[in-house]
Scaffold this motif. Structure first.
Motif, short mmCIF file in Angstrom:
data_model
loop_
_atom_site.label_atom_id
_atom_site.label_comp_id
_atom_site.label_asym_id
_atom_site.label_seq_id
_atom_site.Cartn_x
_atom_site.Cartn_y
_atom_site.Cartn_z
N GLY A 127 -7.54 -0.44 10.76
CA GLY A 127 -7.37 0.97 10.41
C GLY A 127 -6.15 1.26 9.56
N GLN A 128 -5.15 0.38 9.57
CA GLN A 128 -3.92 0.64 8.83
C GLN A 128 -3.88 0.01 7.45
OE1 GLN A 128 -0.91 -0.68 11.61
NE2 GLN A 128 -0.76 1.32 12.58
N GLU A 129 -4.93 -0.72 7.08
CA GLU A 129 -4.89 -1.37 5.78
C GLU A 129 -5.08 -0.35 4.67
OE1 GLU A 129 -6.65 -5.27 3.44
OE2 GLU A 129 -7.84 -4.37 5.05
N MET A 130 -4.29 -0.48 3.59
CA MET A 130 -4.40 0.36 2.42
C MET A 130 -4.58 -0.51 1.18
SD MET A 130 -1.41 3.23 3.00
CE MET A 130 -1.99 4.25 1.63
N ARG A 131 -5.23 0.05 0.16
CA ARG A 131 -5.34 -0.67 -1.10
C ARG A 131 -4.00 -0.76 -1.81
NH1 ARG A 131 -10.06 2.19 -0.45
NH2 ARG A 131 -11.97 0.96 -0.65
N ASP A 132 -3.18 0.26 -1.65
CA ASP A 132 -1.88 0.27 -2.32
C ASP A 132 -0.87 0.96 -1.42
OD1 ASP A 132 0.22 0.19 -4.07
OD2 ASP A 132 -0.68 1.44 -5.61
N GLN A 133 -0.40 0.26 -0.40
CA GLN A 133 0.54 0.82 0.55
C GLN A 133 1.84 1.26 -0.14
OE1 GLN A 133 0.98 -1.01 4.54
NE2 GLN A 133 3.12 -1.38 3.98
N THR A 134 2.26 0.48 -1.12
CA THR A 134 3.52 0.78 -1.81
C THR A 134 3.49 2.09 -2.56
OG1 THR A 134 3.86 -1.61 -2.04
CG2 THR A 134 5.22 -0.20 -3.41
N ALA A 135 2.29 2.57 -2.88
CA ALA A 135 2.18 3.84 -3.61
C ALA A 135 2.84 4.98 -2.85
CB ALA A 135 0.71 4.17 -3.88
N LEU A 136 2.97 4.84 -1.53
CA LEU A 136 3.61 5.89 -0.73
C LEU A 136 5.05 6.14 -1.17
CD1 LEU A 136 2.32 4.80 2.80
CD2 LEU A 136 1.69 6.91 1.61
N VAL A 137 5.74 5.10 -1.63
CA VAL A 137 7.16 5.24 -1.98
C VAL A 137 7.48 4.81 -3.41
CG1 VAL A 137 8.01 5.03 0.38
CG2 VAL A 137 7.67 2.97 -0.99
N ARG A 138 6.49 4.43 -4.19
CA ARG A 138 6.79 3.84 -5.50
C ARG A 138 7.58 4.78 -6.40
NH1 ARG A 138 2.00 1.67 -6.74
NH2 ARG A 138 2.66 -0.37 -5.98
N GLU A 139 7.27 6.07 -6.40
CA GLU A 139 7.98 7.00 -7.28
C GLU A 139 9.44 7.20 -6.86
OE1 GLU A 139 6.60 10.39 -9.27
OE2 GLU A 139 4.53 10.09 -8.68
N SER A 140 9.76 6.84 -5.63
CA SER A 140 11.12 7.04 -5.14
C SER A 140 11.95 5.75 -5.12
CB SER A 140 11.09 7.62 -3.72
OG SER A 140 10.41 8.86 -3.71
N CYS A 141 11.33 4.63 -5.44
CA CYS A 141 12.04 3.35 -5.35
C CYS A 141 12.23 2.73 -6.72
CB CYS A 141 11.27 2.39 -4.44
SG CYS A 141 11.34 2.89 -2.69
N LYS A 142 13.39 2.11 -6.91
CA LYS A 142 13.71 1.48 -8.18
C LYS A 142 12.91 0.20 -8.39
CE LYS A 142 17.92 1.10 -9.55
NZ LYS A 142 19.32 0.64 -9.56
#
Length: 565
Positions: A127-142
């Motif tokens: 249930g916790q798998e995502m196609r792009d988990q990093t998308a949650l924070v990508r705009e805020s991370c360098k």
């Protein structure tokens, strides 16, 4: 045979080598190899960063933020897969907005369903798998990446730390798949020195000379500073320079203190009157230095933007003028500008007259706003809370973390690191955990979180009070409780001053009534707490609370019932 450790244990070993003191962690089913590695290191006497159990991810991010404000060293946050990461997103947005480096990590649900150590077991692994988990924070991370192989631990963490700590600083993200964390990793080299040094931005000497010449020849120079003037040394130098040259300094929506509120050149929070006459304006590390529709620049004024990222490249729209842009860390740029102006020709009589005028205006502004704040005929206001707290903290080593709470200028603040305001990203619930992180970094400092009732609820107060008790963090929380979203009501009234909502007795979508008994929330974690409704009791209540945090080393809370602004 090469000695190995689980990749989960290797992560902490490498973080220690990078200078990380704490890992603020909210664990989950992806953490077994991390926890096993911690236990193994403990049994073998291996020094690691201290792993702290933080019951909510937003608090973990806020504490890492606050720790950095005191130490200037990036800390680590470790969260649980996508759900934990999602709860940490607001903290990442706040850190990115304020150029605060954080090594953010979260587990990734196992990719494999069987046949590999660490593969999926319980239903949430599907249930916790995502196609792009990093998308949650990508705009805020360098920078972001995913650990693919255990032998990458040292290299990737070195790169993450270097990027996070490079000018302009900010959070980075590394995802940690469980199967990879379960694999053995070579111990050799994990405790060695960092392989990558951060980039420290320093100003362009030619641009500094140009800025110095413009300022030295200015008739009416102005500095607008939001994010401080650098470190303790440059803070002191900046104050001396402003007075020497007679340069007005404005603290419009300041999130860090750049100059003492009592300084004769500090003209307060309103840039309008000073922008109207300024011929050279220095925008010192300020995201939005004035209100474009309300604060016009004087004709022909030259604007100099100075800061780690003077054009704020990660923000899609920011069209404030910048006739000269100077990039670099404030602790390097401010002294360089001061040195470049030393010895330049100037009209001493004009500078003296300007200095005297600023001193008079500065004193008049302080007197007026504090006289207004002292008026309690109708009840307690935010201004009165600010006034009383400033008087109580005067002369003490203290930092105030204000989130829609107290008002700089009415609240007297004089020292470097004595004032922090919520990031302009507006991720609420910041000040309480941030104050706890600062308290963890400097146990002998008085750390005060002042916040509205809405912000207090956003902070997950049950969680924060539990942390404060568990870690023996004697923070003082002062709630300025107006039983509403005051910022929302103010925004509506600003756009529609004669509108239906402004004239209504109860503005829609702003009330927070009935107010919970916040004193009971705090007392559930054995905090000293008191509710204040009478202006005559406020001074005594603040003094009593300060005695608790200073002498008993115990957290305290004041729920102060205030009038709407």
């Amino acid at each position: 045979m090469t000695e190995t450790i689980t990749a989960g244990g290797a992560v902490f070993t490498r973080l220690k080598a990078l200078g990380v003191d704490y890992v603020f962690a909210n664990s989950g089913t992806d953490f077994p190899p991390i926890i096993e590695g911690l236990a193994e290191a403990r049994s073998n006497g291996i020094a690691l960063p201290k792993a702290l159990v933080i019951p909510h991810e937003h608090a973990a991010m806020g504490m890492a933020h606050g720790y950095y404000l005191m130490t200037c060293r990036a800390q680590a946050v470790m969260l649980h897969t996508n759900v934990g990461l999602s709860n940490g997103v607001i903290g990442a947005i706040n850190a990115a907005c304020e150029h605060v480096p954080i090594l953010l990590m979260s587990g990734r649900t196992p990719v494999t369903e069987s046949g590999r150590f660490g593969a999926r077991t319980v239903p949430i692994a599907w249930g916790q798998e995502m196609r792009d988990q990093t998308a949650l924070v990508r705009e805020s991370c360098k920078w972001d990446y995913e650990l693919r192989f255990p032998e990458q631990v040292a290299g990737l963490l070195d790169r993450a730390h270097a990027i996070a700590s490079s000018t302009p600083k900010g959070p980075v993200y590394l995802s940690l798949p469980r199967e990879t964390l379960c694999e053995p990793c070579p111990r050799d080299g994990l405790d060695g020195p960092p392989a990558i040094a951060p980039v420290v931005g320093a100003p362009n000497p030619e641009a500094i000379r140009t800025a110095a010449e413009w300022l030295a020849g200015a008739r009416s120079p102005l500095v607008i500073a939001q994010r401080g003037s650098g470190d303790a040394d440059s803070f002191t130098a900046f104050a001396d320079w402003a007075e020497d040259w007679g340069i007005a300094v404005c603290s419009w929506w300041a999130t860090h203190l750049a100059i003492s509120t009592e300084h004769p050149c500090h003209v307060g929070a309103d840039p309008g009157p000073w922008l109207a006459e300024a011929d050279v304006v220095v925008v010192l590390d300020s995201l939005a230095p004035w209100w474009p529709d309300r604060h016009p620049l004087a004709d022909g004024a030259k604007v100099i933007n100075i800061g780690p990222d003077p054009v704020f490249s990660r923000f899609p729209v920011r069209n404030f003028p910048s006739h000269l842009s100077i990039a670099g860390e404030n602790r390097l740029t401010v002294p360089a500008l001061i040195a470049a102006m030393r010895g330049l020709a100037r009209d001493e009589a004009a500078v003296a007259a300007r200095r005297a005028r600023l001193a008079g205006a500065s004193e008049a502004t302080r007197t007026a706003i504090r006289a207004k704040a002292a008026d309690t005929a109708r009840g307690i206001t935010k201004g009165y809370v600010s006034l009383c707290l400033g008087e109580a903290l005067d002369g003490l080593k203290a930092s105030v973390f204000s989130e829609l709470g107290t008002q700089l200028g009415v609240l007297k603040r004089t020292d470097h690191r004595s004032w922090f305001q919520e990031p302009h990203s507006g991720g609420l619930g910041w000040s309480f955990p941030c104050a706890m992180g600062a308290q963890l970094a400097e146990p002998d400092r008085i750390c005060v979180a002042t916040l509205g009732d809405g912000s207090y609820m956003f902070a997950n107060p049950t969680v924060c009070h539990q942390i404060a008790e568990a870690l023996a963090l004697p923070v003082l929380v002062v709630i300025v409780n107006n039983e509403e979203w005051g910022a929302v009501r103010g925004s509506v009234a600003g756009l529609y001053p004669q509108g239906h909502a402004a004239r209504a007795n109860d503005m829609p979508l702003t009330a927070l009534k009935p107010s919970p008994d916040f004193a009971m929330t705090a007392s559930a974690s054995r905090a000293w707490s008191r509710t204040v409704t009478d202006p005559a009791e406020l001074h005594g209540a603040i003094e009593a609370a300060l005695r608790v945090v200073r002498e008993e080393k115990r957290q305290a809370l004041l729920d102060v019932k205030v009038l709407p602004d």
